[in-house]
Every structure is written in C-alpha cells, then in structure tokens.
Design a protein around this motif. Structure first.
Motif, PDB file in Angstrom:
ATOM      1  N   LEU A 218       2.613 -17.392 -13.699  1.00 42.76           N
ATOM      2  CA  LEU A 218       1.294 -17.806 -13.225  1.00 42.76           C
ATOM      3  C   LEU A 218       0.618 -18.603 -14.336  1.00 42.76           C
ATOM      4  CD1 LEU A 218      -0.747 -17.591 -10.863  1.00 42.76           C
ATOM      5  CD2 LEU A 218      -1.702 -15.584 -12.025  1.00 42.76           C
ATOM      6  N   TRP A 219       0.010 -19.729 -13.961  1.00 42.37           N
ATOM      7  CA  TRP A 219      -0.582 -20.649 -14.931  1.00 42.37           C
ATOM      8  C   TRP A 219      -1.971 -21.046 -14.472  1.00 42.37           C
ATOM      9  CZ3 TRP A 219       2.404 -21.999 -19.224  1.00 42.37           C
ATOM     10  CH2 TRP A 219       3.742 -21.595 -19.153  1.00 42.37           C
TER      11      TRP A 219
ATOM     12  N   GLN B 261       2.605 -12.421  -5.612  1.00 45.00           N
ATOM     13  CA  GLN B 261       3.770 -12.353  -6.481  1.00 45.00           C
ATOM     14  C   GLN B 261       4.900 -11.682  -5.726  1.00 45.00           C
ATOM     15  OE1 GLN B 261       3.127 -10.277 -10.186  1.00 45.00           O
ATOM     16  NE2 GLN B 261       4.624 -11.556 -11.255  1.00 45.00           N
ATOM     17  N   VAL B 262       6.059 -12.316  -5.696  1.00 47.28           N
ATOM     18  CA  VAL B 262       7.214 -11.776  -4.983  1.00 47.28           C
ATOM     19  C   VAL B 262       8.421 -11.866  -5.905  1.00 47.28           C
ATOM     20  CG1 VAL B 262       6.445 -12.195  -2.616  1.00 47.28           C
ATOM     21  CG2 VAL B 262       7.538 -14.040  -3.883  1.00 47.28           C
ATOM     22  N   GLY B 263       8.940 -10.719  -6.304  1.00 46.42           N
ATOM     23  CA  GLY B 263      10.081 -10.718  -7.203  1.00 46.42           C
ATOM     24  C   GLY B 263       9.754 -11.426  -8.500  1.00 46.42           C
ATOM     25  N   ALA B 264      10.542 -12.447  -8.811  1.00 47.11           N
ATOM     26  CA  ALA B 264      10.336 -13.202 -10.041  1.00 47.11           C
ATOM     27  C   ALA B 264       9.534 -14.472  -9.808  1.00 47.11           C
ATOM     28  CB  ALA B 264      11.687 -13.564 -10.660  1.00 47.11           C
ATOM     29  N   GLY B 265       8.899 -14.600  -8.641  1.00 51.22           N
ATOM     30  CA  GLY B 265       8.175 -15.834  -8.335  1.00 51.22           C
ATOM     31  C   GLY B 265       6.895 -15.582  -7.581  1.00 51.22           C
ATOM     32  N   TRP B 266       6.434 -16.632  -6.856  1.00 50.19           N
ATOM     33  CA  TRP B 266       5.153 -16.607  -6.161  1.00 50.19           C
ATOM     34  C   TRP B 266       5.304 -17.208  -4.775  1.00 50.19           C
ATOM     35  CZ3 TRP B 266       1.002 -14.194  -8.349  1.00 50.19           C
ATOM     36  CH2 TRP B 266       1.152 -13.828  -9.689  1.00 50.19           C
TER      37      TRP B 266
ATOM     38  N   PRO C 114     -12.136 -25.822 -21.142  1.00 54.63           N
ATOM     39  CA  PRO C 114     -11.335 -25.469 -19.968  1.00 54.63           C
ATOM     40  C   PRO C 114     -10.329 -24.366 -20.276  1.00 54.63           C
ATOM     41  CG  PRO C 114     -10.598 -27.546 -20.893  1.00 54.63           C
ATOM     42  CD  PRO C 114     -11.846 -27.182 -21.638  1.00 54.63           C
ATOM     43  N   VAL C 115      -9.816 -23.768 -19.219  1.00 55.31           N
ATOM     44  CA  VAL C 115      -8.798 -22.720 -19.318  1.00 55.31           C
ATOM     45  C   VAL C 115      -7.465 -23.350 -18.924  1.00 55.31           C
ATOM     46  CG1 VAL C 115      -8.073 -20.451 -18.482  1.00 55.31           C
ATOM     47  CG2 VAL C 115     -10.523 -20.978 -18.734  1.00 55.31           C
ATOM     48  N   ILE C 116      -6.570 -23.513 -19.893  1.00 49.77           N
ATOM     49  CA  ILE C 116      -5.299 -24.205 -19.656  1.00 49.77           C
ATOM     50  C   ILE C 116      -4.184 -23.404 -20.317  1.00 49.77           C
ATOM     51  CG2 ILE C 116      -4.009 -26.357 -19.887  1.00 49.77           C
ATOM     52  CD1 ILE C 116      -6.680 -27.776 -20.448  1.00 49.77           C
ATOM     53  N   GLY C 117      -3.238 -22.926 -19.516  1.00 50.32           N
ATOM     54  CA  GLY C 117      -2.106 -22.219 -20.101  1.00 50.32           C
ATOM     55  C   GLY C 117      -1.608 -21.094 -19.227  1.00 50.32           C
ATOM     56  N   ALA C 118      -0.749 -20.262 -19.800  1.00 43.53           N
ATOM     57  CA  ALA C 118      -0.094 -19.178 -19.069  1.00 43.53           C
ATOM     58  C   ALA C 118      -1.046 -18.012 -18.866  1.00 43.53           C
ATOM     59  CB  ALA C 118       1.142 -18.712 -19.832  1.00 43.53           C
ATOM     60  N   ALA C 119      -0.984 -17.409 -17.673  1.00 42.57           N
ATOM     61  CA  ALA C 119      -1.755 -16.192 -17.410  1.00 42.57           C
ATOM     62  C   ALA C 119      -1.270 -15.082 -18.336  1.00 42.57           C
ATOM     63  CB  ALA C 119      -1.593 -15.781 -15.955  1.00 42.57           C
ATOM     64  N   PRO C 120      -2.188 -14.337 -18.939  1.00 46.37           N
ATOM     65  CA  PRO C 120      -1.758 -13.335 -19.922  1.00 46.37           C
ATOM     66  C   PRO C 120      -0.919 -12.200 -19.348  1.00 46.37           C
ATOM     67  CG  PRO C 120      -4.083 -13.876 -20.211  1.00 46.37           C
ATOM     68  CD  PRO C 120      -3.647 -14.499 -18.917  1.00 46.37           C
ATOM     69  N   ARG C 121      -1.110 -11.845 -18.068  1.00 40.38           N
ATOM     70  CA  ARG C 121      -0.483 -10.618 -17.555  1.00 40.38           C
ATOM     71  C   ARG C 121       0.413 -10.841 -16.347  1.00 40.38           C
ATOM     72  NH1 ARG C 121      -5.738  -9.417 -18.671  1.00 40.38           N
ATOM     73  NH2 ARG C 121      -6.375  -9.396 -16.485  1.00 40.38           N
ATOM     74  N   HIS C 122       0.686 -12.081 -15.978  1.00 42.64           N
ATOM     75  CA  HIS C 122       1.537 -12.349 -14.811  1.00 42.64           C
ATOM     76  C   HIS C 122       2.536 -13.453 -15.156  1.00 42.64           C
ATOM     77  CE1 HIS C 122      -1.869 -10.320 -12.856  1.00 42.64           C
ATOM     78  NE2 HIS C 122      -1.029 -10.028 -11.882  1.00 42.64           N
ATOM     79  N   ARG C 123       3.786 -13.088 -15.116  1.00 41.40           N
ATOM     80  CA  ARG C 123       4.831 -14.073 -15.399  1.00 41.40           C
ATOM     81  C   ARG C 123       4.844 -15.154 -14.322  1.00 41.40           C
ATOM     82  NH1 ARG C 123      11.353 -12.774 -15.813  1.00 41.40           N
ATOM     83  NH2 ARG C 123      12.008 -14.934 -16.251  1.00 41.40           N
TER      84      ARG C 123
ATOM     85  N   ALA D 212       3.396 -20.674 -10.238  1.00 40.48           N
ATOM     86  CA  ALA D 212       2.223 -21.093  -9.488  1.00 40.48           C
ATOM     87  C   ALA D 212       1.128 -21.460 -10.487  1.00 40.48           C
ATOM     88  CB  ALA D 212       1.738 -19.988  -8.553  1.00 40.48           C
ATOM     89  N   VAL D 213       0.473 -22.586 -10.232  1.00 43.38           N
ATOM     90  CA  VAL D 213      -0.615 -23.062 -11.083  1.00 43.38           C
ATOM     91  C   VAL D 213      -1.920 -22.975 -10.295  1.00 43.38           C
ATOM     92  CG1 VAL D 213      -1.542 -24.989 -12.428  1.00 43.38           C
ATOM     93  CG2 VAL D 213       0.941 -24.661 -12.268  1.00 43.38           C
ATOM     94  N   VAL D 214      -2.893 -22.286 -10.859  1.00 39.42           N
ATOM     95  CA  VAL D 214      -4.216 -22.184 -10.242  1.00 39.42           C
ATOM     96  C   VAL D 214      -5.083 -23.300 -10.815  1.00 39.42           C
ATOM     97  CG1 VAL D 214      -6.255 -20.745  -9.897  1.00 39.42           C
ATOM     98  CG2 VAL D 214      -3.974 -19.703  -9.964  1.00 39.42           C
ATOM     99  N   ALA D 215      -5.350 -24.307  -9.981  1.00 39.72           N
ATOM    100  CA  ALA D 215      -6.197 -25.438 -10.368  1.00 39.72           C
ATOM    101  C   ALA D 215      -7.259 -25.621  -9.283  1.00 39.72           C
ATOM    102  CB  ALA D 215      -5.363 -26.700 -10.546  1.00 39.72           C
TER     103      ALA D 215
END
Length: 412
Positions: free
Chosen positions: A369-370, A228-233, A358-367, A247-250
């Motif tokens: 990250l999906w 994670q760097v600033g407001a992005g990845w 499956p796990v599909i959606g936004a990461a709960p604690r990281h803006r 960033a999407v973790v697939a």
C-alpha cells in the motif's frame, strides 16, 4: 513485467503517478468514480507555480486573523460546526508555521517545486498538450502600497534563497501591461518562471489519454471497496473486481476517509474553494492574484475564471459560496466581468497536512500500500514530480529527491 499496480484517484497526482509507473513497465489500472481531472484538478487557477517554494503558513498577523474571524473578504470563510474537528490539525499547522519550523519545511518543499516545470514539460510534450500552456508567468497585484512594499521584500528574499525570477511593475507599468484594468493599483510582482494552463481539467485528461495510449487502463470504480487480499489488493470497478500487488492512494481530500478504517490517523484537513467563469469584457492578459482582495483572476478557455480563497468546512458539507459574490465584486473593480457563465459556482476541496508537506511513500503497516496525497494548493503543480517520486520508491530506484521529509511514517 513489473508488478501490477492499482492507482486510486484520477486527479493530477493520481494520473501522473499512473503514468510514471506505466513508464517503468508496471501493468497499471487507474480507478476513479469520475473521469480524469473532474474534481479538484479541474477547479484550480491553472498555474504551475515554480515560484511557490514556500508553502502557505498559518497567518500570525493579528489584523489578518481578525479579518478571518469576522469573515471579511473573499480569501477565507469557515463553518463554525466544523471547527472542533479541525482544531487538532489546525493547531499543529499553526505550530509548524513558526518561522524556524516553516523555514525548514520550505527547504523540503522547494526540492519538489524545483522540478515542477521539467517534469510537466516531459508529459506535455508526450501528451501533445502544448496548446494549453503559456510560459509567461503570472502577476501578484496589490491595491495598497504597504502590502506591495512587504511583498517586494519577500520576493527579494525568495529570489535570493531559491533562484526564482521576478520583475517589479509600478502602477504605470502595470496599467500598460494590463490595459483592461479599470482602476490604478499600487503595482505588481511579475513572477517569470511559472506556466499557466488555460484548461486544467483538460491537461489532466490529456495525460490520462497518454496513459491509455501507453497501455494503462482507466476504469470507473469505488475506492471504498479497496481490500487487502493475500499478498495484494482488490478493488471493485465497473468491469468487475481487479487485483494487483500494489495499490496507491492518490485520492486527494478523500484519502483520509479511506485510510481511517485501516488505522491511519494523519493530521489532515480540507480547504474548500470555489470558482466561477465570466464573460463580456476584456480579460487580463496574464493570470493575476489580487493579493489584497484574496482572489485570482485567470483567462481560461471557458471564460475569465475568478477563484476564491479557502473555506474551512467538512468535506461533505453543502456548498456555501458566500465568497463568490465577494470575489466577483472585487474582481469587477479591476476588470469588466458582467456575465456569469454557470448557473452555480464550482466547488472543490484541497487536501492539506498539518506540516504543509505531501505524504508520499509506503504505508507503514500494510505491505503493497502506497500513499501520494496532501499536496494542498499545489497538487496541480506537483503531480508529475510526486508521481515520479512515488514510482521510483515503489520500484526501488534511486529517487529524484530525498524522500524522507514526505514519508508517511513521519506521523507515527
């Protein structure tokens, strides 16, 4: 232009996620350590399983459990050393397999499965991949009359509850439908809705080529460098570091290894599986599950693919393909399969969750990250629809299906 996105993982799920994001105007970079469709998406049975409205439950039959414990058959194997780490997720998997719980889970699962053909069809047409696909279904074949009767009852229940289609073939009808069979079986259930693909890895590669044609990038890189760097990845690739707002973790079975350092402890586990191709005899006309043997026999471009069931082991453990010779022996009772085409069997890993969804959606604690992983046996089937759902959530659209059952936050 919509926000740029990095998608980690070039299996069916990752490629389809990238395609749907690109279709919505995002600048998309797909990153994987290998080429598209070369891991788990390569080695499956190649069936888009429209009939698979109920996920695989933990067996509750004592005879089946005894067979698993004694490592009989081609359907299940396990490493004793892996069981302590698997005990927690498998215990929760057993708990969620209770009939009432499993019925509730199946309703959510079926909402994704019902879109699998239409979502694949749209991509197949755009990718020019019609030559890879047959739309004639597949067969569950049974050696024993008792298991055939139980399967017929289950098929009626599933058809009545979810609208899937099937026909029943008795012993004579199955012999006529599959003239290469070497012995008589009790019969088969022919599921009419599924499609079969004669080269699963190639279908993923065609989808990835479509991504490139539409302006997306496909790069080799190391997902372990994600930061994670600033407001992005940011992630490292063969063309240097790249950054994006999202960033999407697939990463399928490798997702857990990336997420644990970020503080996510999901009840995930891996089912490994093997296959080998054979030639020399007449293949089955349609893919066939040998339900009593615990293997699948599929005509592929590479030869007749014989797939095993599940192996419970650590992700990084060396292959132990003890199920492969068992599967070949059982398959050879049904079809003439004299010559293996690879020196060693292929091995891959399926990413599973304790609640079978499956796990599909936004990461709960990281803006930014999906997550899009945990599809177990059905990543090949569900890649297009789950990729669309993730893209809709990321873009703030009204989703195709209600996303709450698959939300990452459900695990806390």
């Amino acid at each position: 232009m919509a926000d740029p996105v990095i998608v980690l993982g070039a299996g069916m799920v990752g490629v389809c996620t990238a395609l749907h994001l690109r279709q919505r105007g995002h600048a998309v970079t797909l990153v994987d350590r290998r080429g598209p469709g070369r891991e788990t998406s390569y080695g499956n049975a190649g069936i888009i399983q429209r009939e698979a409205v109920e996920p695989y439950a933990f067996p509750r039959d004592w005879a089946m459990l005894a067979r698993v414990a004694l490592k009989r058959g081609a359907d299940v194997n396990y490493h004793l050393g892996a069981l302590p780490a698997l005990a927690g997720p498998l215990g929760r998997y057993w708990w969620h397999s209770r009939p009432a719980s499993h019925q509730r889970i199946a309703r959510s699962y079926a909402r994704l499965i019902e879109h699998c053909l239409s979502e694949h069809q749209a991509l197949i047409e755009r990718a020019g991949a019609q030559d890879l696909v047959r739309r004639e279904g597949f067969r569950d074949a049974f050696r024993e009359a008792g298991s055939m009767r139980q399967a017929m009852a289950d098929a009626r229940r599933v058809a009545d509850g979810y609208g899937v289609r099937y026909t029943v073939l008795d012993s004579e009808a199955l012999a006529q439908a599959e003239p290469a069979l070497r012995r008589r079986l009790a019969g088969a259930i022919h599921w009419l809705d599924p499609w079969s693909v004669n080269d699963p890895g190639e279908l993923v590669a065609r989808y990835a080529a479509l991504l490139r044609q539409s302006g997306g990038r496909v790069l080799r890189g190391d997902s372990g460098t994600l930061r994670q760097v600033g407001a992005g990845w940011r992630v490292g690739t063969d063309e240097g570091e790249i950054e994006a707002a999202h960033a999407v973790v697939a990463l399928g079975p490798w997702s857990d290894g990336l997420l644990r350092p970020l503080g996510y402890r999901y009840p995930l586990f891996v089912k490994r599986g093997y296959h080998r191709h054979y030639s020399g005899g007449e293949p089955p006309r349609l893919p066939m599950l040998d339900a009593d043997g615990g293997l699948v026999i599929v005509p592929m471009r590479q030869g007749v693919r014989v797939t095993t069931g599940a192996e419970f082991a650590r992700l990084d453990s060396p292959p132990t393909p003890v199920q492969v010779p068992r599967a070949h022996a059982l398959a050879s009772e049904l079809f003439d399969l004299p010559r293996p085409l690879e020196d060693q069997p292929w091995m891959g890993s399926r990413p599973c969750t304790a609640d079978m969804l499956p796990v599909i959606g936004a990461a709960p604690r990281h803006r930014g990250l999906w997550f899009n992983f945990g599809h177990a046996h059905q990543g090949f089937t569900l890649g297009p629809v789950s990729g669309r759902l993730l893209a809709e959530l990321l873009g703030g659209e009204t989703p195709l299906v209600e996303p709450r059952p698959y939300a990452p936050a459900r695990f806390g």
